[in-house]
Design an enzyme around this catalytic site. Sequence first.
Site, PDB file in Angstrom:
ATOM      1  N   LYS A   1      24.652  45.708  31.158  1.00 20.28           N
ATOM      2  CA  LYS A   1      24.812  46.920  31.677  1.00 20.28           C
ATOM      3  C   LYS A   1      26.080  47.751  31.008  1.00 20.28           C
ATOM      4  CE  LYS A   1      25.420  45.396  36.070  1.00 20.28           C
ATOM      5  NZ  LYS A   1      25.216  44.000  35.718  1.00 20.28           N
TER       6      LYS A   1
ATOM      7  N   ARG B   1      25.662  47.650  45.294  1.00 19.57           N
ATOM      8  CA  ARG B   1      25.336  46.306  45.021  1.00 19.57           C
ATOM      9  C   ARG B   1      24.989  45.668  46.334  1.00 19.57           C
ATOM     10  NH1 ARG B   1      28.979  44.684  40.535  1.00 19.57           N
ATOM     11  NH2 ARG B   1      28.803  42.545  39.942  1.00 19.57           N
TER      12      ARG B   1
ATOM     13  N   ARG C   1      30.893  34.951  26.526  1.00 20.61           N
ATOM     14  CA  ARG C   1      31.515  36.106  26.168  1.00 20.61           C
ATOM     15  C   ARG C   1      33.022  36.460  25.992  1.00 20.61           C
ATOM     16  NH1 ARG C   1      28.828  40.065  31.215  1.00 20.61           N
ATOM     17  NH2 ARG C   1      30.036  39.169  32.596  1.00 20.61           N
TER      18      ARG C   1
ATOM     19  N   ARG D   1      36.702  36.728  30.838  1.00 17.01           N
ATOM     20  CA  ARG D   1      37.081  37.126  32.288  1.00 17.01           C
ATOM     21  C   ARG D   1      37.184  35.606  33.094  1.00 17.01           C
ATOM     22  NH1 ARG D   1      32.664  41.388  34.103  1.00 17.01           N
ATOM     23  NH2 ARG D   1      32.525  39.941  35.660  1.00 17.01           N
TER      24      ARG D   1
ATOM     25  N   ARG E   1      27.450  34.220  41.338  1.00 18.10           N
ATOM     26  CA  ARG E   1      27.368  35.672  41.102  1.00 18.10           C
ATOM     27  C   ARG E   1      25.750  36.234  41.027  1.00 18.10           C
ATOM     28  NH1 ARG E   1      30.916  36.347  36.003  1.00 18.10           N
ATOM     29  NH2 ARG E   1      30.022  38.427  35.886  1.00 18.10           N
TER      30      ARG E   1
END
Length: 228
Positions: free
Chosen positions: A13, A88, A127, A161, A172
């Site tokens: 996203k 969300r 990532r 992160r 998540r």
Amino acid sequence: MRLLLLGPPGAGKGTQAHRLMARYSIPQLATGDMLRKEVADRSELGRTAAEIMERGDLVSDDLIIAMIAGRIDQEDCRNGFILDGFPRSPAQAEALDTMLSSRASALDRVIEIGVDDDILVSRITGRFTCRACGAGYHDVFRKPARSGVCDVCGSTDFVRRADDNEDTVRSRLAVYHCRTEPLLPYYASRGILVTVDGMAGIDAVTEQILAALAASSTIDSDGGRPLE
Ligand code: AMP
């Protein structure tokens, strides 16, 4: 254009939002980024959010709704915005509708970026981002051309992160399926939902999104069915 990007964590996203931002000159409103800034600033909201984010849970609807309500009234949102990571939950979706309708406005399009869970775990856990310019990389799928040097700005300072570890990613994903997926039929029933294949390459996903936006000159907004 008021656009919402929906999809599980790691679907891409943020990457797509950056491309759309440049193309349409409208800002990306990413509640995750806003919260990470609050955490870094050690604000009251940041202190409340930090532990929840580390667990992979959702920060309370009231706090998030207040944060986004202030943001959409800023000058740079006059011609629209790209929502990334908000809403969300059903309560957030309803609050967004109320916020927009009180401003005689509404979402134009909701783009779902669909990706299988197993792929997401490997995507997310590898990532990292350039601390200086925010460019995104991956240990396997998208390494910088010169190891340890950002392709975009030349910085050698990268960050990962705290919530991109496997345990938190699985939480998540579970939260996404349980709390966020119910928004899909809600927006589908209003005729504004488009699903793109997020397993395709980054450029191919962008093309699918641009094609969907180009094809959506007439949008049915009959109010849809209520969320449970
Ligand atoms: P993201 O960067 O969108 O993956 O968000 C990182 C974390 O911030 C999430 O796992 C949540 O803990 C929190 N968060 C971001 N957006 C929201 C939201 N709209 N509602 C509740 N929590 C959020």
